[in-house]
Design an enzyme around this catalytic site. Structure first.
Site, PDB file in Angstrom:
ATOM      1  N   ASP A 115     -91.072 -61.395  76.692  1.00 20.05           N
ATOM      2  CA  ASP A 115     -90.423 -62.957  76.450  1.00 20.05           C
ATOM      3  C   ASP A 115     -91.068 -63.840  76.103  1.00 20.05           C
ATOM      4  OD1 ASP A 115     -89.116 -63.043  78.673  1.00 20.05           O
ATOM      5  OD2 ASP A 115     -90.685 -63.231  80.939  1.00 20.05           O
ATOM      6  N   ARG A 171     -96.762 -62.853  81.834  1.00 18.86           N
ATOM      7  CA  ARG A 171     -96.736 -63.464  80.133  1.00 18.86           C
ATOM      8  C   ARG A 171     -98.434 -64.073  79.653  1.00 18.86           C
ATOM      9  NH1 ARG A 171     -91.663 -67.113  79.714  1.00 18.86           N
ATOM     10  NH2 ARG A 171     -91.989 -67.030  77.800  1.00 18.86           N
ATOM     11  N   ARG A 209     -93.150 -72.599  88.532  1.00 16.24           N
ATOM     12  CA  ARG A 209     -94.463 -72.395  87.454  1.00 16.24           C
ATOM     13  C   ARG A 209     -95.493 -73.555  87.566  1.00 16.24           C
ATOM     14  NH1 ARG A 209     -91.293 -68.319  84.017  1.00 16.24           N
ATOM     15  NH2 ARG A 209     -90.257 -67.328  85.933  1.00 16.24           N
ATOM     16  N   HIS A 254     -87.907 -73.895  85.996  1.00 16.03           N
ATOM     17  CA  HIS A 254     -88.256 -74.652  84.529  1.00 16.03           C
ATOM     18  C   HIS A 254     -87.386 -75.818  84.940  1.00 16.03           C
ATOM     19  CE1 HIS A 254     -90.369 -71.003  81.781  1.00 16.03           C
ATOM     20  NE2 HIS A 254     -91.477 -71.961  83.151  1.00 16.03           N
ATOM     21  N   CYS A 273     -84.879 -72.725  75.429  1.00 15.40           N
ATOM     22  CA  CYS A 273     -86.323 -71.629  76.144  1.00 15.40           C
ATOM     23  C   CYS A 273     -86.446 -70.771  74.835  1.00 15.40           C
ATOM     24  CB  CYS A 273     -85.402 -70.519  76.428  1.00 15.40           C
ATOM     25  SG  CYS A 273     -85.388 -71.472  78.347  1.00 15.40           S
TER      26      CYS A 273
HETATM   27  N1  ARG Z   1     -88.391 -65.328  81.586  1.00 13.36           N
HETATM   28  C1  ARG Z   1     -88.611 -65.925  81.152  1.00 13.36           C
HETATM   29  C2  ARG Z   1     -89.771 -66.633  82.536  1.00 13.36           C
HETATM   30  O1  ARG Z   1     -89.015 -66.197  83.076  1.00 13.36           O
HETATM   31  C3  ARG Z   1     -87.737 -66.864  80.662  1.00 13.36           C
HETATM   32  C4  ARG Z   1     -88.141 -68.664  80.416  1.00 13.36           C
HETATM   33  C5  ARG Z   1     -87.433 -68.873  80.002  1.00 13.36           C
HETATM   34  N2  ARG Z   1     -87.881 -70.296  79.000  1.00 13.36           N
HETATM   35  C6  ARG Z   1     -87.474 -71.211  79.502  1.00 13.36           C
HETATM   36  N3  ARG Z   1     -88.215 -72.302  78.823  1.00 13.36           N
HETATM   37  N4  ARG Z   1     -87.066 -71.898  80.371  1.00 13.36           N
HETATM   38  O2  ARG Z   1     -90.631 -66.742  82.155  1.00 13.36           O
END
Ligand code: ARG
Length: 290
Positions: free
Chosen positions: A86, A111, A160, A189, A283
């Site tokens: 990612d 991550r 998140r 997000h 992203c």
């Molecule tokens: N697969 C990543 C996650 O779920 C995607 C992140 C996307 N980034 C963003 N800035 N919305 O963390």
């Protein structure tokens, strides 16, 4: 400084409101999807059984990078690491305002290691770096509008980033932070539900936010452009604007039309592979603000 101005329309003189949009040169950070895969699922868009075409992902990402460079912007590159699929979503690694970097602290352990790679980049470049204690995913959940109310940070929580990180960011960056609650897991997000289109205005999808947060946004941004659910679900809001040129997912056609009508210049790009990880244009791009 790059200054491109939209064509002056003659009927401006007749009093028709047609705002001139001006682009401001930006510095961005991106990270190639060389190691991009969907091998875990931490948002509703990710499906580990979907095949990803890594070559195509790199091609599409490269096209995005070239588009930004072609618009006159500087693009720094972060070296991707195997085992961190990612990392291509470079927006999540930090949030930079007025030359200060507020570091990220990822929610999911898959991550976690990305934060240190971003930190090393900023420290090597000599930026003032503030390490976070609270969970936050950088520009994924933070947006900055330098000319709105004297300089305003918008921050998302619900999936998140923790609300405690909003307060931490305010202390780190010295700008007021407005907390907004995200309520739909598809918009996990802030940057998939809202974007700045210039220094003072935003575009957003109200349905991603709690009723109270919708009220807050309507109060602060009475002139905001509002996207419909179809364009929002096509990642249309996951866009990057320099004040004039708005780089956005090519499937968000109605949103592109609305932006054009408001005097912006939509620049559609195709990012079908990176959508499989739950992200699009924004992203992939972090903005470094001096
Ligand atoms: N697969 C990543 C996650 O779920 C995607 C992140 C996307 N980034 C963003 N800035 N919305 O963390």
């Amino acid at each position: 400084m790059l200054v491109a101005v939209t064509k002056v329309v003659p009927y401006l003189l007749l009093g028709t409101v047609n705002q001139q949009r001006v682009s401001r040169k930006r510095t961005y950070l991106m990270c190639s999807p060389e190691h991009f895969t969907v091998e875990y699922a931490i948002n509703p868009w990710m499906d580990v059984t979907t095949a990803v075409d890594a070559d195509l992902a790199v091609k599409q990402w490269d096209r995005l990078r070239e588009t930004l460079v072609g618009l006159g912007h500087d693009v720094h590159l972060l070296t991707p690491e195997a085992g961190l699929p990612d990392m291509v979503y470079a927006a999540n690694g930090a949030f930079v305002v007025d030359g200060t970097v507020y570091g990220a602290r990822f929610k999911h352990e898959q991550r976690t290691a990305e934060a240190a790679v971003h930190r090393a980049f900023y420290e090597e470049q000599g930026w003032r770096f503030i390490a976070p204690n609270e969970t936050n995913e950088g520009e994924g959940d933070f947006a900055y509008l330098p000319e709105a109310h004297g300089g305003l940070i918008l921050a998302g929580h619900g999936f998140r980033t923790e609300p405690a990180a909003h307060a931490e960011a305010q202390e780190a960056l010295g700008r007021p932070v407005v907390s907004l609650r995200l309520i739909d897991p598809r918009f996990y997000h802030l940057d998939v539900a809202l974007a700045s289109i210039d220094d003072e205005n935003i575009v957003y999808y109200p349905g991603a936010f709690s009723a109270a947060s919708q009220k807050v946004l309507a109060q602060l941004f009475p002139d905001a452009i509002v996207a419909d659910d179809e364009d929002a679900l096509a990642f249309g809001l996951n866009l990057v604007s320099d004040g004039l040129n708005v780089v956005l997912n090519n499937e968000a056609t109605r949103l592109a039309g609305k932006l054009k009508a408001a005097g912006y210049h939509p620049v559609p790009v195709e990012l079908s592979e990176l959508k499989k990880g739950g992200g699009s244009v924004k992203c992939c791009i972090a903005e470094l603000r001096h």
